[in-house]
Structures are given as structure tokens and as C-alpha cells.
Enzyme design. Structure first.
Site, PDB file in Angstrom:
ATOM      1  NE  ARG A   1       6.219  25.308  11.025  1.00  0.00           N
ATOM      2  CZ  ARG A   1       7.524  25.163  10.890  1.00  0.00           C
ATOM      3  NH1 ARG A   1       8.338  25.492  11.883  1.00  0.00           N
ATOM      4  NH2 ARG A   1       8.045  24.669   9.791  1.00  0.00           N
TER       5      ARG A   1
ATOM      6  CE1 TYR B   1       1.072  30.263   8.132  1.00  0.00           C
ATOM      7  CE2 TYR B   1       2.301  29.243   9.928  1.00  0.00           C
ATOM      8  CZ  TYR B   1       1.849  29.223   8.623  1.00  0.00           C
ATOM      9  OH  TYR B   1       2.170  28.163   7.816  1.00  0.00           O
ATOM     10  N   GLY B   2      -1.479  29.996  11.164  1.00  0.00           N
ATOM     11  CA  GLY B   2      -1.863  28.610  11.443  1.00  0.00           C
ATOM     12  C   GLY B   2      -0.889  27.790  12.274  1.00  0.00           C
TER      13      GLY B   2
ATOM     14  CE  LYS C   1       3.614  21.561  11.211  1.00  0.00           C
ATOM     15  NZ  LYS C   1       3.941  20.318  10.515  1.00  0.00           N
TER      16      LYS C   1
ATOM     17  CG  HIS D   1       6.950  16.979  10.342  1.00  0.00           C
ATOM     18  ND1 HIS D   1       7.878  17.860   9.856  1.00  0.00           N
ATOM     19  CD2 HIS D   1       5.753  17.424   9.898  1.00  0.00           C
ATOM     20  CE1 HIS D   1       7.271  18.800   9.148  1.00  0.00           C
ATOM     21  NE2 HIS D   1       5.988  18.556   9.162  1.00  0.00           N
TER      22      HIS D   1
ATOM     23  CB  SER E   1       8.106  22.658   6.461  1.00  0.00           C
ATOM     24  OG  SER E   1       8.039  22.329   7.813  1.00  0.00           O
ATOM     25  CB  ALA E   2       7.428  23.745   2.009  1.00  0.00           C
ATOM     26  CB  CYS E   3      10.044  18.453   1.169  1.00  0.00           C
ATOM     27  SG  CYS E   3      11.573  19.263   1.590  1.00  0.00           S
TER      28      CYS E   3
ATOM     29  CB  THR F   1       0.313  17.980   0.768  1.00  0.00           C
ATOM     30  OG1 THR F   1       0.528  18.519   2.080  1.00  0.00           O
ATOM     31  CG2 THR F   1      -1.182  17.866   0.529  1.00  0.00           C
ATOM     32  CG  ASN F   2       2.494  17.887  -4.152  1.00  0.00           C
ATOM     33  OD1 ASN F   2       1.403  18.374  -3.892  1.00  0.00           O
ATOM     34  ND2 ASN F   2       3.484  18.594  -4.674  1.00  0.00           N
TER      35      ASN F   2
ATOM     36  CG  ASP G   1       2.017  18.171   8.714  1.00  0.00           C
ATOM     37  OD1 ASP G   1       3.132  18.181   8.150  1.00  0.00           O
ATOM     38  OD2 ASP G   1       1.717  18.971   9.615  1.00  0.00           O
TER      39      ASP G   1
ATOM     40  NE  ARG H   1       1.442  26.674   4.920  1.00  0.00           N
ATOM     41  CZ  ARG H   1       2.093  25.623   5.433  1.00  0.00           C
ATOM     42  NH1 ARG H   1       1.495  24.481   5.626  1.00  0.00           N
ATOM     43  NH2 ARG H   1       3.374  25.718   5.719  1.00  0.00           N
TER      44      ARG H   1
ATOM     45  CE1 TYR I   1       5.219  18.151  -7.765  1.00  0.00           C
ATOM     46  CE2 TYR I   1       6.535  18.174  -9.778  1.00  0.00           C
ATOM     47  CZ  TYR I   1       6.085  18.799  -8.622  1.00  0.00           C
ATOM     48  OH  TYR I   1       6.499  20.062  -8.331  1.00  0.00           O
TER      49      TYR I   1
HETATM   50  C1  OXD Z   1       4.984  22.719   8.334  1.00  0.00           C
HETATM   51  C2  OXD Z   1       3.535  22.612   8.095  1.00  0.00           C
HETATM   52  O1  OXD Z   1       5.497  23.829   8.431  1.00  0.00           O
HETATM   53  O2  OXD Z   1       3.045  21.474   7.969  1.00  0.00           O
HETATM   54  O3  OXD Z   1       5.624  21.665   8.418  1.00  0.00           O
HETATM   55  O4  OXD Z   1       2.848  23.631   8.061  1.00  0.00           O
HETATM   56 MN    MN Z   2       4.433  19.931   8.461  1.00  0.00          MN
END
Ligand code: OXD
Ligand code: MN
Length: 614
Positions: A101, A229-230, A238, A258, A280-282, A285-286, A307, A399, A523
Site C-alpha cells: 500500500r 497491488y492488492g 481497504k 480494521h 497490519s502484519a501483526c 490472520t494467525n 481483517d 500474499r 500463536y
Molecule cells: C493490511 C492488509 O495492510 O490487511 O492491513 O493488507
Molecule cells: Mn489489514
């Protein structure tokens, strides 16, 4: 099926992003226009501006998907992966200048600058429309314009919203089909209404100088140019679900957040629904797909979303949430059987991989994969890679796009139009110091303060300095579609609309000891924190008051099976260090100064109270 690597992708590492003009679609494919006049006239206007060779009207059918996938492969946009090992999976490389992003190119174009606020880039709508229209003029010559109708949220839900994305990227179409309820269902939901998001996306020439992600919330409109990019181009995610969504939520009295959504089920079958915000990326999803450790026999966590959450008070006075999406656009590196077994199952089929490494047997690899590094493969740029290479094989923000129905732990409620009643809201961040493992807010406004003062060390999901700590209120800093201070006000005012508000918690899985090692295993073990939260919601456990919130009593914090975990370790995780907190207060001040003009007094008072408690 062995993969032939001597093809165009190896010679030319940058794969194509645009589909060339489509070969003639069979039957009625691509020709099924909706009857909604407002949709038709908007598409007509946009086509006049962009001048595509043809318009392809997506209907979301399986037949259409098969046709477009084939076209994408023929055009070199996608590469078919080994279908025996990864059935239905495809591979894509984005342009190397276009991998995350771009917050510096993201604009909120409200009539006044104050409406966008000091944390957003702002431009006057008329000026930005003129600039973007100039760029879009003739931008789709020689290309196909896809019209992608999509529904965000379950069919029939009062919380769901319709969007239509116009795009010249076949990759976008195929990703949107995974991430949203795409196709005729959106037109059915819309009927003859004008209430839909108008999203226009054109890749132009992928020149970063001409890359703009612009939101016009008052017009429910998005224009994104110059990227493939997504996060910049899957406009439902987003752009609509968060930036435009948050703006709409304010006027319509709901929250677009979010946040992941999960259900914790106890051995007795009691279900507790939890929403959690992490930058983001913390590991969102896990966490959304967590598998409890063996000591938690009978406990189950199921995923509603990973998300985004849309939340609105229901008739019974509780806060109800839906996940507007239907897929996961997750970060690949670090995903493995240990960190997230459910994700590994989810991405074993019908998945699009972007910017990961490509192995010679037509499968994929990334740093932190279960498999050992391949002796040789192609990196995310398409160059030869060996374990001696200095650069990572997969881009750190590479991704997977995978359908949620593949998730073995998908909650049965994920498609429920009523949504789920939320009992707990969690705010988290990545902090090596200061923040305890878990604390419960004293009340709603203290909880809003905890969310508003969130900070996190930056990651690779956005272009910028990975590793630096930045304030990220409610994990919404890059996603709030209006003035952040007004957003805080909105959160505070929601208390009056929710008769039975969720409890609010703050967590930090990332605290480190003096030796620089993580103090908490994270985890699946995060289930222990989750259980304490669930027990607080049901009133089953007590808590100790600290200056930053309610803290668990060691005796009531479930450590069964956590070998060698001591009270001392727990105390270190929960420690409130006065001098660290004094520094933290100063850092928080930076954000409060920036937002001061419209900052609600409640938050200033919360800060004063914290200071006096410390
Ligand atoms: C982010 C995503 O950047 O979910 O938060 O891709
Ligand atoms: Mn996100």
C-alpha cells in the site's frame, strides 16, 4: 504436472499485469448487463472517458472464472502452479515498484481539509477529480474494461453494501471474486437503487509518479490509478470497507473497523464473539485462526473474519458484527504449520499467490515456510535464487488470496446476515517494551483511550520504515476515511447507542525481556489470554486493578501445559514500569498535539487520570 520454466516469465521477470483484449468469450459471457439505469449510465460515462477496446460485464459464475483464469494464463498475468500439489492455485508477480500500500499517495478528498483531518492526505475534490480524469482519459485503449459488481457482507444483511469496481486488471477481477461476493448477487441486492460505491481502477503504466488512491466519501466514490497491488486496487477492502465505510458509519451510527472476528467456544458449548484490532502484519490472520493448545481440550476457536468488521447495535442492545469479506488476503512469509495450520490448509487450493518464490516443481515457498529453503528457485522478481542469495526469496509483503470457505475453522456464523453479538473488543500492537500482555479497560471511554493511543512497530505491509514505532489508533491510521479526532468522538458517542457494550481489552504478544527474547510464546498460546478475556466477559474471574487497567491474577490465568512458565515470568509480562510509561505518555502527546483541534475532552481527561495513577 511439471512446470515449464523456460517460458516468457523466466526471460522477462516482470509478469504482465494487464490482459490484452480478450479473445471472444463463449456464449453470453461478459455480456450480461444489469438493468439498473444508474449503473448503466455511470459505466457508459466511464467507458467514454477510458476508451477501452471492450467492456466485460462480470457475473461471478464459475464458467466466467474458468474463462478469465485461462485468459490470464495465456496473457502471462498468472502462472498455473503444480495442479497435483496445489489444485486450483495460480501465481502472480507484481511490478517490483508496486508491492505494498502507498500511504503517501492515498487521499481523502472531502470538501474541507478539516473533514479529512491531520492524519490523512487531503485534496479538494474538484481538483483531484480533474487530475484523475486527465489520467484516465484513454487509459484503457487496447485493454478490456471489466465491470465487477460485488456485495460486501452476507446476502440479506442490513449491514451489507454494494460496490461496483471498474478495472482494467484481470488480476483484480480474479482476486475480487475470492475476496467478495462478486457477481449477479450484488445487482440483486442493489435492485434499482443508486446506493452503491463507484470504484474506478486503471493501472495506467504502473508509474509510481502517477499512482493515486483517492476517496471521495461524500460521493461514495473511489478512484485508484497507477497500481496493481492488492491493498491499492481491490477496492472493496481497504478503500470501501474501511475508508469509505468508516465515513458512512459515522453518519449512519455504526463502526467500520480494521478488526478480525472470531468465536470462542467452551467445552460446554458456550460461544463468545470477539473483535480484535491489530496494525497490519501483526498476526491478525494467525489470531483469527488460532488452534488452542492441547491443555485446552474441548475449546474451539472459529473464524468469522481476519481483517475487517462492520458493527452496529442490534435490537437487543448488543453490538452485532459482520465480516464484509469472503476471503483472506494474507501475508505469506512466516505462515507455516506451526504458526497457522488452518491457514496452510486454507491456501492449499484455489489460491492466488503473489510475489512469493517459485520452485522448480511448480510449487511456492517463502521465508518461514515449513519446507527447508529450496536449493534453487526463482525469487519474487523472477530471478534465480539460492540460499546464499542476500535478498529474501519471497517479498516480505508477499500474499495469498484464498477463499474463506477453505478454512477448516470457518465459523458457521460467517455468512449469517444478522452478524454476531460482540462481547469483547481487543486492541493490540507490536511493542517490545512498556505494554503488558493483557489489560482490561475500566470502562468504555477508557477503552476508547486504550485504542486511540495504540502504537506499533511498523512492518512491511506499507511502504515506509519497517521497525519504527508509530501511533496507530485502533489500527486505523491508514484506513480512517475522515478526521481521526471525529472518529474518536464517534467511538465515544456509540456508548450511548449500545445498551450492553462489549468489554474492551488491550494485548501485546510481542514484549521482550532484557535478553531481547520474546517473553510470551504467542500463536496458539494466545488462547490463554483469550480464555481470561472470555472469563471476564462472563464474570467468572476476578482481576487486579493497576494504573493501566484490570490485570489477571496469576492464579486465575490458565498456564496448564505451559511448561516451566513461572509467576516471575508472568509478572515480567504484566509489569508496569513507571519510567517506560512516562516516556509512553510523552510519545502519546505527539499524536494528541497533532489531533488537538477536535480531540474529545474525554481523551485528554483519560490521559490526565492515567498520569495521576502512575
Ligand atoms: C493490511 C492488509 O495492510 O490487511 O492491513 O493488507
Ligand atoms: Mn489489514
Amino acid at each position: 504436472m511439471p512446470l515449464v520454466l523456460g517460458n516468457a516469465q523466466t526471460q522477462n521477470p516482470i509478469m504482465k499485469n494487464a490482459a490484452s483484449a480478450l479473445r471472444n468469450p463463449p456464449g453470453n459471457l461478459g455480456r450480461r448487463r444489469p438493468s439498473n439505469e444508474k449503473v448503466l449510465s455511470w459505466i457508459e460515462q466511464t467507458a467514454e472517458l477510458c476508451e477501452p477496446d471492450q467492456i466485460f460485464w462480470c457475473d461471478g459464475s464459475d464458467e466466467e472464472n474458468a474463462f478469465l483464469v485461462e485468459q490470464a494464463v495465456a496473457d502471462g498475468v498468472l502462472l498455473k502452479l503444480n495442479q497435483e500439489k496445489l489444485p486450483g492455485c495460480y501465481y502472480h508477480r507484481s511490478n517490483p515498484n508496486d508491492v505494498a500500500r502507498v500511504e503517501q499517495c492515498t487521499f481523502i478528498c472531502t470538501p474541507t481539509e478539516d473533514e479529512a483531518g491531520p492524519t490523512n492526505n487531503w485534496a479538494p475534490p474538484a481538483e483531484m477529480y480533474a487530475k484523475l480524469h486527465g489520467m484516465l482519459e484513454g487509459s484503457m485503449r487496447g485493454r478490456t474494461m471489466f465491470v465487477v459488481p460485488y456485495l460486501m457482507g452476507p446476502k440479506g444483511s442490513p449491514l451489507s453494501k454494494v460496490g461496483i469496481e471498474i478495472t482494467d486488471s484481470i488480476y483484480v477481477v480474479l482476486n475480487m471474486r475470492i475476496m467478495t461476493r462478486m457477481g449477479r448477487i450484488a445487482y440483486e441486492h442493489l435492485a434499482d437503487s443508486d446506493d452503491f460505491n463507484r470504484g474506478t481502477h486503471s493501472m495506467l503504466d504502473l508509474n509510481p509518479e502517477r499512482r493515486f488512491i483517492c476517496h471521495f466519501p461524500q460521493d461514495n466514490t473511489i478512484i485508484s490509478v497507477g497500481s496493481g497491488y492488492g491493498g491499492n486496487v481491490l477496492l472493496g477492502k481497504k478503500c470501501l470497507a474501511l475508508r469509505i465505510g468508516s465515513y458512512l458509519g459515522r453518519t449512519q451510527h455504526w463502526l467500520a473497523e480494521h478488526m478480525l472476528l472470531l468465536c470462542v467456544e467452551s467445552p460446554k458449548g458456550e460461544k463468545t464473539y470477539v473483535a480484535a484490532a491489530f496494525p497490519s502484519a501483526c498476526g491478525k490472520t494467525n489470531f483469527a485462526m488460532l488452534i488452542p493448545p492441547p491443555a485446552f481440550e474441548g475449546w474451539k476457536v472459529t473464524t468469522i473474519g481476519d481483517d475487517i468488521a462492520w458493527m452496529k447495535p442490534g435490537p437487543d442492545g448488543r453490538l452485532y458484527a459482520i465480516n464484509p469479506e469472503t476471503g483472506y488476503f494474507g501475508v505469506a512469509p512466516g505462515t507455516n504449520r506451526k504458526t497457522n495450520p488452518n491457514a496452510m490448509d486454507t491456501i492449499s487450493r484455489n489460491t492466488i499467490y503473489t510475489n512469493v518464490a517459485l520452485k522448480h516443481d511448480g510449487t511456492v515457498w517463502w521465508e518461514g515456510h515449513d519446507d527447508a529453503p529450496p536449493a534453487e528457485c526463482l525469487d519474487w522478481r523472477g530471478n534465480k535464487w539460492t540460499p546464499d542469495s542476500k535478498e529474501p526469496a519471497a517479498h516480505p509483503n508477499s500474499r495469498f488470496t484464498a477463499p474463506m470457505r477453505n478454512n477448516p475453522a470457518l465459523a458457521e456464523e460467517a455468512d449469517d446476515p444478522r452478524g454476531v453479538p460482540i462481547s469483547a473488543i481487543i486492541f493490540g500492537g507490536r511493542r517490545a517494551t512498556t505494554m503488558p500482555l493483557v489489560a482490561q479497560a475500566f470502562n468504555w471511554s477508557h477503552g476508547v483511550f486504550l485504542g486511540a493511543t495504540m502504537g506499533s512497530e511498523m512492518t512491511a505491509a506499507a511502504v515506509g520504515g519497517a521497525g519504527q514505532v508509530r501511533r496507530d489508533p485502533m489500527a486505523m491510521l491508514p484506513f480512517c476515511g475522515y478526521n481521526m479526532s471525529m472518529y474518536f468522538r464517534h467511538w465515544l458517542s456509540m456508548r450511548k447507542r449500545i445498551k450492553h457494550p462489549p468489554l474492551i481489552f488491550k494485548v501485546n504478544w510481542f514484549r521482550k525481556g532484557a535478553d531481547g527474547k520474546f517473553l510470551w510464546p504467542g500463536y496458539g498460546e494466545n488462547m490463554r489470554v483469550l480464555k481470561w478475556i472470555v472469563d471476564r466477559c462472563s464474570g467468572h474471574v476476578a482481576a487486579e486493578e493497576t494504573s493501566v487497567g484490570w490485570s489477571p491474577l496469576f492464579e486465575q490465568f490458565d498456564t496448564r501445559g505451559l511448561d516451566g512458565f513461572t509467576r516471575e515470568q508472568f509478572d515480567e509480562l504484566q509489569k508496569i514500569d513507571r519510567s517506560e510509561w512516562m516516556r509512553e505518555l510523552l510519545l502519546q502527546d505527539e499524536l494528541f498535539f497533532k489531533l488537538y483541534e477536535f480531540l474529545p475532552k474525554e481523551l485528554v481527561f483519560q490521559r490526565e487520570l492515567l498520569m495521576s495513577r502512575l
